[in-house]
Write an enzyme that holds these catalytic residues in place. Structure first.
Site, PDB file in Angstrom:
ATOM      1  CD1 TRP A 196      -2.899   1.604   1.065  1.00 50.73           C
ATOM      2  CD2 TRP A 196      -3.328  -0.468   0.339  1.00 50.73           C
ATOM      3  NE1 TRP A 196      -4.203   1.574   0.630  1.00 50.73           N
ATOM      4  CE2 TRP A 196      -4.496   0.318   0.190  1.00 50.73           C
ATOM      5  CE3 TRP A 196      -3.366  -1.810  -0.059  1.00 50.73           C
ATOM      6  CZ2 TRP A 196      -5.679  -0.191  -0.352  1.00 50.73           C
ATOM      7  CZ3 TRP A 196      -4.538  -2.324  -0.580  1.00 50.73           C
ATOM      8  CH2 TRP A 196      -5.683  -1.516  -0.724  1.00 50.73           C
ATOM      9  CG  ASP A 197      -0.821   5.184   0.175  1.00 50.91           C
ATOM     10  OD1 ASP A 197      -1.190   4.440   1.108  1.00 50.91           O
ATOM     11  OD2 ASP A 197      -1.459   6.192  -0.187  1.00 50.91           O
ATOM     12  CD1 TRP A 198      -1.373   3.451   4.108  1.00 50.32           C
ATOM     13  CD2 TRP A 198      -0.579   1.508   4.876  1.00 50.32           C
ATOM     14  NE1 TRP A 198      -2.407   2.529   4.083  1.00 50.32           N
ATOM     15  CE2 TRP A 198      -1.947   1.332   4.544  1.00 50.32           C
ATOM     16  CE3 TRP A 198       0.129   0.410   5.372  1.00 50.32           C
ATOM     17  CZ2 TRP A 198      -2.619   0.120   4.698  1.00 50.32           C
ATOM     18  CZ3 TRP A 198      -0.536  -0.800   5.526  1.00 50.32           C
ATOM     19  CH2 TRP A 198      -1.891  -0.942   5.188  1.00 50.32           C
ATOM     20  CG  ASN A 467     -11.187   2.135   2.577  1.00 51.54           C
ATOM     21  OD1 ASN A 467     -11.392   3.072   3.326  1.00 51.54           O
ATOM     22  ND2 ASN A 467     -10.255   2.175   1.623  1.00 51.54           N
ATOM     23  CD  GLU A 468     -10.641   5.650   0.250  1.00 50.82           C
ATOM     24  OE1 GLU A 468      -9.859   5.267  -0.641  1.00 50.82           O
ATOM     25  OE2 GLU A 468     -10.349   6.530   1.088  1.00 50.82           O
ATOM     26  CD  GLU A 565      -9.608   6.476   4.963  1.00 50.00           C
ATOM     27  OE1 GLU A 565      -8.795   7.061   4.206  1.00 50.00           O
ATOM     28  OE2 GLU A 565      -9.994   5.326   4.767  1.00 50.00           O
TER      29      GLU A 565
END
Length: 901
Positions: A196-198, A467-468, A565
C-alpha cells in the site's frame, strides 16, 4: 420466566454426576516441517505461523522489515511451500460419531491431504475450515497431514487472466511507487499483503491461526450471537441468544439448553429451554432463545469518556436429550444500545451515532493491520499497547480498515474493556471485485464466520461494506466509467445482495450497516447504492485529503457531517529509523533506502511543500538536514491534524448558511504502522508515539478551547464540551505572548466568563486580530494567542479544565521567533517506572520535544509550547531503568534549536 438463582445447585449437581462423553480437542499446534515444494528443502516451522516468520526465526532469511530485505526476500511469497506434520491420536477419538480437522485460519490457498487423502482446499484466509476426517484418521501409528500451498500472486494472476476473457476488473496493479504485487482484488486475502502507499509487499503463506482435531457425538457450540433489546416499557432487557451448533450425522439437535448470565453482586439469571432444531445440510444448526432480565440489575456499557464498561458473562450449556452429554460456551457481553441517526435537514441529513440514547461525538483514528504478516498480528502485547494508547489520548473509536484483517478475538475483547468503539469494515478496499459464483460463495462464508464470531462484542457499533469502493466506481477511478453498468451490477451483487444480506440474516436486521465508506448513507441507497458523489458534505461520511492547500488553515477543510478519514504523512525520528538500517547514510532524504521506503507517489515532495507553507525548511546541505526534516514533518502533520480535528469539533453544534455542519465524527488516518517508513501514522512501527499522538491527547480532550481564523483574519474562539453535564462558573483565559519574552509575561491577558453546555460547541468571542494586537503593541509576526479553560474555584484561584491551545496570527516562517536555550534541569523518580522531568527555558520555546531514545516509554505531554521558565512533565518507562540512565538518555529539541540552523 427467568429465575434468580433457584435451581442452580440442582443443575450443578446433575452436571457433576453426569459421566457422559463430551467433545474433546487435540491441538495440532507446534512444530511442523516446512518444505520448499519444488526442491524439498526441509526446515522446522511453527504453527500458528507463516513462512516469512518461520524463515526469519531460523535465520534462513534476514529480517524482512530491515533494510531492503522485503525486496531481497520477495521470492518467498512467489513460490510454493508445503507444511507437513506426523502425529498420533488417542484411539478413543475415533469412538465419537463426529471427528473433524479444523483450521481456524489458513493463509490462503492450500490443498489439504490427510493420510494421502485430499480432504479439501482453502481459498479464503478470513474463514474457519472444518473437514470430516473420521474415516481417514488412523487410530494406531502415525497420521500425516500435508498442506500444499500455492502462492497468492500466482492464483491472483490466473484468476485475472480468466476474468479478462469476460471483462477487466480494476484495480489490477498498484502504482509503481507502492513496489507492490498485482491482482489482490481477485482473492480473499489481506489486501495490504500486496503493498500500500504506507506498507510493504509481503504476500504471506501459512497456518496463521490454531489447527486441531475435534471429536463429539452430538454437536459442539460453534458460536453464540446474543442480541439485546428493550421491553416495550423498557423495564426489561431481552437477550435473544442464537446458539449455532455444528452439524452432525443426524442434522438435528434435541435436548435442554440452559442460558445464564452472571450479574453484579454475584446474582445470576438463568432459564432452561427445551429445543429441537434441524439443519438442511452442512449449515450450522441454530437455536434461538430469549432471556429476560430486569434492566435495574445491570449497568450500561459506555464509550470511553462517557462512563464505565461493565461486561457480563453469558454462558450457554446444552444437555443432549438422548445421552445426557453436556457442552457449553461463554462470551462476555455489554448492555448498550446503538443507533445511527439520519434525520432530515434543509440540505441532506445528519449522520451521527447515539449510544444509550446519547449523541456521541466520535473521536479516534483508523487502524491498519497490527502486522503485515498476519500471524504476527496476533501478538497480545502489541494489541493491548495500541488500544491502550488510543484510550490514553481520549479516543472513543477505531475504524478497522477494510484492507487488513478481521482482527483477533483478543483485539475486540480489549476494545470492550477500554470502551473503544469499533467501526468494522468488511475486508474490501480501493478496488472493484468479482461477483461470480465462486467469489461470492467465499464472501458468504467469510461474512457468516466473522459476524457470528464478533457480533457479541459491545465495542463493535457499525459495520461497513468496504473502504472507498463506491468512490472507485462513482468517481471513475481506474476508468470505471468504461463499463459502469456491469461494475455497478457487480457492486450491488457483492455488497448489498451478499454482504449486507448475510449480515442482516445473522444480526436479525438489528445491527448498524452502511454500504461503503465514504458514502452518502440514505442518499446512496436512494440512488441504487452507488451515489453520484460519495463524500458529499451534506450526507454520510467523507474522506478528505489535500496536499496542496495550507494545512494549518482551517478554511482549507470541508464541513461534513462526519469525517472518517483525513491525514498527513510524517517521518519517524532517527531512533526508529535505525531499527530498520545500520547505515547512517541511509537517513539522508535522497538515499536509495529512503526512496525505497516512501511508497506514496510524490510523498516527500508533498511533505516538503507542506512544511514550507508554514515553517522554514533547513539548509539541505546541513549535516543535520535529515534530522530537522524528520522533526519538522512531525510538527507540520501534528499541527495540521490538530487544526483539522478542532475544525470538525467546532461544528458539532453549528450549521453554516450553506447548510454545512453538525459534524459529529473525526477519525484521522492512521493509528499504527506495519514497517518503519514515512506514513500517516501517529504511532510508528517501533511503538514510539509521534508528536501527532501526543497532540491527540489535547485535541480529543472532552473539554477544549479552540480558535478559528476566518477569511477576514478574525479569530473565532469556541469552547467544546463533550461531557454529559454542563459546566458552570468557568472562564476562558486569553493571553497574548510576544515570541521574544524572556520574562514569560504575557503582553496582555483577559478572561471571558462563560458556562459550557453539555454535549455542545459554543462561539464565545470574535477577536479582531489586528486591532487587538495593535492595541497591546504587537504585530501579526511578533505575538501569538494562548488560551485555556479554567474552573473558577475562587476570586483568586482557578484550575485548568482544558488543555492549553494557541493561534499563530501569521505563518511561523514569517514571524520573529526567539532562539531560546532549553535544557533538562532535573529528573526524579515518582513511582515504579514513573519519573518527572523538569524543562527550563530562557525564552518562549515552540514545539518542545523530549526524547528518551533507547528507553522506551511515553511522556504526559510532548511537542508543547513552553510559555513559562520551567515545566514539569512525567514519563512512564516501558522498561526497567533508573534516574541516572534516564537523565543521560533524555534530550530536548525545539523549533529554533541551534543545530537546525
Amino acid at each position: 420466566m427467568a429465575r434468580l438463582g433457584t435451581g442452580l445447585a440442582i443443575f450443578a449437581l446433575c452436571f457433576a454426576l453426569c459421566h457422559c462423553k463430551v467433545n474433546v480437542i487435540q491441538s495440532l499446534d507446534g512444530t511442523w516441517v516446512g518444505r520448499e515444494t519444488d526442491y524439498w528443502y526441509e526446515f522446522p516451522t511453527t504453527v500458528p505461523g507463516g513462512v516469512y516468520s518461520d524463515l526469519m526465526d531460523l535465520e534462513i532469511i534476514d529480517d524482512v522489515f530491515f533494510g531492503f530485505n522485503d525486496n531481497v526476500t520477495s521470492w518467498v511469497g512467489t513460490i510454493n511451500w508445503t507444511y507437513a506434520l506426523n502425529f498420533t491420536i488417542d484411539p478413543t477419538l475415533l469412538e465419537y460419531e463426529n471427528v473433524n480437522l479444523v483450521f481456524d485460519g489458513v493463509d490462503t490457498f492450500a490443498d489439504i491431504v490427510l493420510n494421502n487423502v485430499t480432504v479439501g482446499s482453502t481459498t479464503n484466509m478470513f474463514v474457519r475450515y472444518v473437514f470430516d476426517v473420521k474415516d481417514i484418521l488412523k487410530a494406531e501409528g502415525n497420521n500425516t497431514i500435508v498442506l500444499k500451498f500455492i502462492n497468492a500472486p500466482e492464483v491472483g494472476l490466473k484468476r485475472n487472466e480468466e476474468q479478462l476473457k469476460k471483462y477487466r476488473i480494476p484495480w489490477e496493479c498498484p502504482p509503481d511507487a507502492y513496489r507492490g504485487v498485482c491482482h489482490i482484488n481477485m482473492i480473499r486475502k489481506m489486501q495490504a499483503s500486496f503493498a500500500w502507499d504506507w506498507g510493504v509487499a509481503l504476500p504471506s503463506m501459512g497456518i496463521w491461526k490454531p489447527v486441531y482435531i475435534e471429536a463429539f457425538d452430538e454437536t459442539v457450540i460453534r458460536h453464540l450471537v446474543p442480541r439485546v433489546s428493550k421491553s416495550e416499557d423498557e423495564s426489561k432487557y431481552l437477550i435473544t441468544i442464537n446458539t449455532y451448533f455444528a452439524p452432525n450425522q443426524r442434522n438435528t439437535v434435541s435436548g435442554t439448553l440452559n442460558a445464564k448470565i452472571y450479574l453484579d453482586n454475584n446474582e445470576e439469571v438463568w432459564n432452561d429451554f427445551d429445543i429441537f432444531e434441524k439443519s438442511s445440510g452442512d449449515e450450522d444448526i441454530v437455536s434461538s432463545v430469549t432471556l429476560s432480565i430486569d434492566a435495574a440489575l445491570v449497568q450500561l456499557w459506555w464509550p470511553n469518556g462517557y462512563g464505565e464498561q461493565p461486561l457480563y458473562e453469558l454462558a450457554v450449556s446444552f444437555t443432549d436429550g438422548e445421552n445426557g452429554a453436556t457442552i457449553s460456551k461463554k462470551v462476555n457481553i455489554g448492555f448498550r444500545f446503538v443507533e445511527l441517526v439520519e434525520e432530515s435537514l434543509e440540505k441532506g441529513q445528519t449522520f451521527y451515532f447515539k449510544v444509550n440514547g446519547v449523541p456521541i461525538f466520535v473521536k479516534g483514528s483508523n487502524e491498519i493491520p497490527i502486522n503485515i504478516l498476519p500471524e504476527l498480528g496476533q501478538d497480545r502485547q502489541t494489541i493491548r499497547y495500541l488500544l491502550q494508547s488510543a484510550k490514553e489520548v481520549n479516543m472513543n473509536m477505531l475504524r478497522v480498515w477494510g484492507g487488513g484483517v478481521y482482527e483477533s478475538d483478543y483485539f475486540y475483547e480489549i476494545a470492550d474493556q477500554l470502551g473503544i468503539m469499533i467501526w468494522q469494515d468488511f475486508m474490501f478496499a480501493c478496488s472493484l471485485y468479482p461477483a461470480n459464483e465462486l467469489f461470492l460463495a467465499d464472501v458468504v462464508a467469510e461474512v457468516d464466520h466473522n459476524i457470528k464470531r464478533l457480533y457479541h462484542h459491545p465495542s463493535i457499533v457499525v459495520y461497513s461494506g468496504n473502504n472507498e469502493n463506491e468512490g472507485v466506481l462513482s468517481d471513475n477511478w481506474y476508468s470505471t466509467a468504461d463499463n459502469y453498468d456491469q461494475y455497478k451490477a457487480d457492486y450491488v451483487a457483492l455488497y448489498i445482495e451478499t454482504v449486507r444480506a448475510q449480515f442482516e440474516r445473522i444480526s436479525g436486521g438489528e445491527g448498524v450497516f452502511i454500504s461503503s465508506s465514504p458514502s452518502n448513507a440514505k442518499l446512496t441507497e436512494n440512488e441504487g447504492w452507488v451515489g453520484q458523489s460519495p463524500s458529499n458534505q451534506y450526507w454520510g461520511d467523507v474522506h478528505f485529503y489535500n496536499y496542496v492547500l495550507d494545512s494549518w488553515n482551517s478554511n482549507s477543510y470541508p464541513i461534513p457531517r462526519f469525517c472518517s478519514e483525513y491525514g498527513y504523512q510524517s517521518f519517524p525520528l532517527e531512533d526508529s529509523w535505525m531499527t530498520a538500517t545500520n547505515i547512517t547514510a541511509d537517513l539522508k532524504l535522497t538515499s536509495e533506502f529512503m526512496d525505497w521506503r516512501q511508497h506514496h507517489p510524490l510523498g516527500n515532495e508533498e511533505i516538503a511543500l507542506l512544511i514550507s507553507e508554514n515553517l522554514q525548511l533547513p539548509d539541505s546541505e546541513s549535516e543535520h538536514f535529515s534530522s530537522a526534516f524528520f522533526y519538522l514533518s512531525q510538527i507540520y502533520s501534528a499541527q495540521a491534524i490538530r487544526v483539522e480535528t478542532e475544525h470538525y469539533r467546532r461544528y458539532r453544534s453549528y450549521l453554516t448558511e450553506e447548510g454545512n455542519g453538525y459534524t459529529m465524527g473525526a477519525l484521522y488516518w492512521q493509528l499504527n504502522d506495519v514497517w518503519v517508513a514515512p506514513t500517516w501514522s501517529s504511532i510508528d512501527y517501533t511503538g514510539r508515539w509521534k508528536m501527532l499522538h501526543y497532540f491527540a491527547k489535547s485535541f480529543f480532550a472532552n473539554v477544549i478551547v479552540t480558535g478559528h481564523k476566518n477569511l477576514e483574519e478574525q479569530i473565532l474562539l469556541y469552547t467544546v464540551n463533550d461531557q454529559l453535564s454542563p459546566i458552570e462558573d468557568v472562564s476562558v483565559l486569553v493571553q497574548i505572548f510576544n515570541y521574544d519574552s524572556p520574562e514569560f509575561r504575557p503582553v496582555h491577558e483577559y478572561r471571558l466568563a462563560t458556562s459550557l453546555e453539555a454535549g455542545s460547541s459554543q462561539l464565545i468571542e470574535t477577536i479582531e486580530t489586528e486591532d487587538v494586537l495593535q492595541e497591546v503593541g504587537c504585530e501579526l509576526t511578533t505575538c501569538f494567542f494562548y488560551f485555556v479553560v479554567q474552573k473558577n474555584a475562587s476570586l483568586t484561584y482557578s484550575t485548568a479544565i482544558s488543555p492549553e491551545n494557541y493561534v499563530f496570527p501569521a505563518k511561523l516562517k514569517n514571524s520573529e521567533l526567539s532562539s531560546p536555550d532549553v535544557e533538562i534541569v532535573s529528573v526524579s523518580q515518582t513511582g515504579t517506572k514513573t519519573y518527572e522531568i523538569t524543562v527550563r527555558s530562557d525564552n518562549i520555546a515552540l514545539f518542545v520535544w523530549l526524547d528518551a531514545h533507547a528507553i522506551m516509554g511515553r511522556f504526559s505531554e510532548n511537542g508543547f509550547l513552553q510559555v513559562e521558565a520551567t515545566r514539569t512533565v512525567s514519563f512512564h518507562s516501558d522498561q526497567d531503568t533508573n534516574v541516572e540512565e534516564l537523565q543521560a538518555a533524555i534530550t530536548v529539541t525545539h523549533l529554533k534549536h541551534s543545530r537546525w540552523a
